[in-house]
Design a protein around this motif. Structure first.
Motif, short mmCIF file in Angstrom:
data_model
loop_
_atom_site.label_atom_id
_atom_site.label_comp_id
_atom_site.label_asym_id
_atom_site.label_seq_id
_atom_site.Cartn_x
_atom_site.Cartn_y
_atom_site.Cartn_z
N ILE A 1 0.84 -1.15 -0.01
CA ILE A 1 -0.01 0.07 0.03
C ILE A 1 0.98 1.23 -0.07
CG2 ILE A 1 -0.18 0.04 2.63
CD1 ILE A 1 -2.86 1.00 1.95
N ARG B 1 -7.51 -4.71 5.05
CA ARG B 1 -8.32 -3.91 5.97
C ARG B 1 -7.14 -3.46 7.03
NH1 ARG B 1 -12.43 -7.16 5.20
NH2 ARG B 1 -11.81 -8.84 6.45
N GLY C 1 -4.98 -0.57 5.20
CA GLY C 1 -5.74 0.58 5.32
C GLY C 1 -5.60 1.26 6.71
N ARG C 2 -6.11 0.52 7.75
CA ARG C 2 -5.90 1.08 9.12
C ARG C 2 -4.59 1.76 9.33
NH1 ARG C 2 -7.93 4.23 12.53
NH2 ARG C 2 -7.54 3.75 14.79
N ARG D 1 -2.53 2.93 7.25
CA ARG D 1 -2.48 4.13 6.40
C ARG D 1 -3.36 5.38 6.95
NH1 ARG D 1 -4.05 4.02 0.33
NH2 ARG D 1 -6.37 3.55 1.38
N GLU D 2 -4.47 5.13 7.54
CA GLU D 2 -5.01 6.10 8.22
C GLU D 2 -4.49 6.73 9.40
OE1 GLU D 2 -8.87 4.38 9.36
OE2 GLU D 2 -9.54 4.09 7.36
#
Length: 392
Positions: A229, A375, A378-379, A381-382
């Motif tokens: 990512i 997922r 993605g967390r 990256r947040e």
């Protein structure tokens, strides 16, 4: 003294079962008699309770298939170190009973018969078939009891009855059984249909052989997969720069790896699989620096950076996941190596001209699905793109 949480033997030729759910995370405090996990087999779902109070350490994750007697977790006393070998669930030793020599029973004296009286033949004892044990009925777990309205009606000598659906639906809706035995795991039935048992009775070792074959097939199909990512690290670098100015008087110099390390740990702790201690390897121009930090989720960013700068507080071999940083070497992307029984490995590359860097995750397909790994990234990256939340 360490006490193990084992997969119980529920009878009916049970060879193994599925660890369906852990009610508490790894490292949580548990009381004696408190349910800690739910196991499922062909005929029953069962809640395993803690034998003693202490800290729960999970050894087998949710979703794994284990044999009867397998140690699923360990309950430690506060401050007690994790043992190298699996402890016995008998926390109180039992003294062996003294050996008593067997005394043979005297043979019955032959009855004196009068002459001319024929000897009577002994009556034949009829062999009765053993009674079939009654089925054990276990209510649905607590996490599903509140999905729909529950009606509890209990009286002395009566069973507990309630009307609910297993996942969703109306209160009185009939829950249909799965189309095939063990159909909750696609392509991996855990037991034969009931019709098969009635048509051809299996030998005692048949269930164990089938369980072994299923376990071997699941292990053989497991693969190490990778997923990447792109993350904008401009805000994280700005946060690290501010913390360096503020914490310099305390002797703490944070790095971008500290922010990435804490973001990964917080994301793993919110996943189904508990994170445990994390390892970090920083590749520099002349050498590699490695250490391990335990319980990062309960440490502040400053405390985690202090532990990393001091060489860590946990042996590196005990880390359950690892972060390899190539941030200062100009590497565009890298695939980390997953070894040592770890659940995941991450590699942080150098940022490009746009300030974005690639974070690659290597994971075991038997522990993480593609969706859960996506997922998780993605967390992460947040958290790194809005890093102020990590200061709390």
């Amino acid at each position: 003294m360490a006490v193990s949480v084992e997969l119980p033997d529920l009878g009916r030729d049970m060879a193994g079962g599925l660890v369906a759910e852990w009610y508490l995370p790894d490292g949580a405090a548990v009381g004696a008699g408190e349910p800690v996990c739910r196991v499922e087999c062909a005929f029953v779902a069962y809640e395993v309770e803690a034998a003693e109070s202490g800290l729960l350490r999970i050894r087998r994750p949710a979703g794994s298939i284990e044999r009867v007697g397998e140690v699923l977790g360990i309950i430690l006393e506060p401050g007690e170190a994790l043992p190298h070998e699996e402890p016995s669930s008998r926390h109180v030793p039992v003294a062996e009973a003294p050996l008593v020599p067997e005394v043979p029973e005297p043979e019955p004296e032959a009855a004196l018969l009068e002459p001319g009286v024929p000897e009577l033949e002994p009556e034949l004892e009829l062999e009765l078939e053993p009674e079939t044990p009654e089925a054990v009925v276990v209510p649905f777990p607590r996490r599903f009891a509140a999905v729909a309205a529950v009606e509890w009606e209990m009286a002395p000598g009566d069973a507990v009855e309630f009307h609910t659906s297993f996942f969703s639906g109306a209160v009185d809706e009939v829950t249909h059984s799965l189309p095939e035995a063990g159909g909750s795991i696609p392509g991996l039935p855990l037991w034969e249909p009931e019709e098969g048992h009635q048509a051809s009775p299996a030998a005692p070792d048949g269930a164990r052989e089938r369980f072994q074959r299923i376990s071997d097939e699941a292990s053989a199909s497991a693969q190490v997969l990778t997923m990447s990512i792109e993350i904008d690290l401009s805000e994280a670098e700005r946060l690290v720069s501010v913390c360096q100015r503020e914490w310099q008087k305390h002797g703490v110099v944070p790095r971008i790896e500290d922010a990435a390390f804490r973001a990964i740990c917080l994301a793993i702790e919110t996943a189904d699989l508990a994170g445990g201690a994390g390892g970090i390897v920083i590749a520099e121009s002349s050498t590699d620096v490695s250490c391990a930090v335990g319980n990062v989720a309960n440490k502040t960013l400053r405390e985690a950076a202090t532990s990393r700068a001091a060489g860590g507080d946990t042996p590196f071999e005990q880390s359950t996941w690892v972060l390899v940083s190539l941030f200062g070497l100009g590497i565009a992307a890298a695939a980390p190596r997953l070894d040592g029984g770890r659940t995941a490995a991450f590699a942080l590359a150098s940022p490009g001209r746009d300030g974005c860097a690639a974070l690659t995750m290597a994971y075991d397909s038997s522990r993480w699905s593609e969706g859960s790994a996506g997922r998780l990234l993605g967390r992460i990256r947040e958290l790194l793109e809005s890093p102020c939340a990590m200061l709390i």
